[in-house]
Design an enzyme around this catalytic site. Sequence first.
Site, short mmCIF file in Angstrom:
data_model
loop_
_atom_site.label_atom_id
_atom_site.label_comp_id
_atom_site.label_asym_id
_atom_site.label_seq_id
_atom_site.Cartn_x
_atom_site.Cartn_y
_atom_site.Cartn_z
N ARG A 16 -11.38 -3.56 56.66
CA ARG A 16 -11.82 -4.77 56.29
C ARG A 16 -13.16 -3.20 55.42
O ARG A 16 -13.12 -3.52 54.86
CB ARG A 16 -12.56 -5.09 57.34
CG ARG A 16 -13.55 -6.94 56.83
CD ARG A 16 -14.96 -6.12 56.50
NE ARG A 16 -15.74 -5.31 57.59
CZ ARG A 16 -16.47 -5.22 57.64
NH1 ARG A 16 -17.72 -4.85 56.38
NH2 ARG A 16 -17.32 -4.82 58.98
N ASP A 17 -14.32 -2.82 56.89
CA ASP A 17 -15.37 -2.07 56.13
C ASP A 17 -14.61 -0.88 55.43
O ASP A 17 -15.26 -0.44 54.27
CB ASP A 17 -15.33 -1.56 57.69
CG ASP A 17 -16.81 -1.17 57.43
OD1 ASP A 17 -17.61 -1.24 56.18
OD2 ASP A 17 -18.05 -0.97 58.80
N HIS A 210 -21.35 1.94 66.49
CA HIS A 210 -20.38 1.75 65.54
C HIS A 210 -21.43 3.01 64.46
O HIS A 210 -22.74 2.60 63.63
CB HIS A 210 -20.91 0.33 64.65
CG HIS A 210 -19.72 0.27 62.95
ND1 HIS A 210 -19.03 -0.07 62.59
CD2 HIS A 210 -20.37 1.17 61.80
CE1 HIS A 210 -18.69 -0.38 61.86
NE2 HIS A 210 -19.28 0.57 60.66
N HIS A 212 -21.95 5.86 61.84
CA HIS A 212 -21.65 6.62 59.89
C HIS A 212 -21.75 8.14 60.33
O HIS A 212 -22.84 8.87 60.67
CB HIS A 212 -22.07 5.63 59.29
CG HIS A 212 -21.69 4.87 58.56
ND1 HIS A 212 -21.84 4.09 57.86
CD2 HIS A 212 -21.27 3.59 59.68
CE1 HIS A 212 -21.39 2.41 57.32
NE2 HIS A 212 -21.20 1.79 59.15
N CYS A 243 -21.74 2.02 53.28
CA CYS A 243 -22.71 0.31 53.06
C CYS A 243 -22.53 0.59 52.04
O CYS A 243 -22.95 1.24 51.13
CB CYS A 243 -23.96 0.32 53.99
SG CYS A 243 -24.88 -0.36 54.06
N ASN A 252 -17.92 5.36 57.44
CA ASN A 252 -17.47 5.06 59.11
C ASN A 252 -17.09 7.01 59.60
O ASN A 252 -16.58 7.88 58.55
CB ASN A 252 -16.93 4.54 59.76
CG ASN A 252 -17.09 3.42 59.27
OD1 ASN A 252 -17.84 2.21 59.89
ND2 ASN A 252 -16.52 2.33 58.29
#
Length: 307
Positions: A16-17, A210, A212, A243, A252
């Site tokens: 997803r991300d 979370h 990055h 992002c 990430n």
Amino acid sequence: MAGEPQQVRIREVGPRDGFQNEPEVIATDDKVALVDRLARTGVQRLEVTSFVRADVIPQLADGPEVLERIDVPDDVAVTVLIPNERGLDNALAHRSRFQEVNCFLSASETHNRKNVNRTVEESLAGLETVIGRAVGEGLRAEGVISTSFGCPYEGHVDPARVFEIAQRLVAAGAQEIAFGDTTGMANPRQVAQFFRDAAQALPGIELTAHFHNTRGQGLANVVAALDAGCTSFESSFGELGGCPVPAGATGNIATEDLVSMLHEMGCETGIDLEALLDAARAVRDVLGRPLGSHTLVAGPIDWHARA
């Protein structure tokens, strides 16, 4: 890190991300094959797709088809990202295919407005309804707060404000709160104090980090969070992701780098590093470009003596 080896939980968010930030459309067949491969690495939680409008994130327009086609073992919890009530309505048409929802907003007004075109209060009010409904459907809810450690537009973000947002998400029914270092602004000293304070502000709630790797500090921040008692992390295979706002907010931390480091530290993840590296190689081949993962390039550490 003192004491016995810790059990660390990892949610793989690459499908997803990671995928949503790729400029070239990834074929649905490739997405399904990559998710199935990841689901057999030993990862316990896997974020597969989102129910954001297709015109906003075209890359994930095939999310419902991916959900229906993947073959995920029963012991792997599938997560989907839900932005609002309409997204939840669309997701519930596939209720049997996932167990967790991820609901997100930013801690800073400017980033939230640029990311979802809402004030923080508007986002919170909407997500309180979404989380309540999701929990009523038997789903586990995670609230994700972006820019928890700093905002590229506003600078400092008061942790007290972050915890206030988190407490409202918990009151709505969230069982887990993830704190996002959305543009890689956090540092280890800051992270350690943040998670000590978070444990006081949110007793009994699973706290997830979370990070990055925008400025190369992701794994250092993981160690700081571990030392402060955090044992739940989100990461992306191949160091995919980032992002959408602002430009330059790169990926990430790589799941394989995270797992390699944790295993070397004596932490248990349940993940087979070699299988995870195979998945990272597979997504590298699909994308047709080098990836940012260090362990993918160097390979796992080998402590056996060589002649």
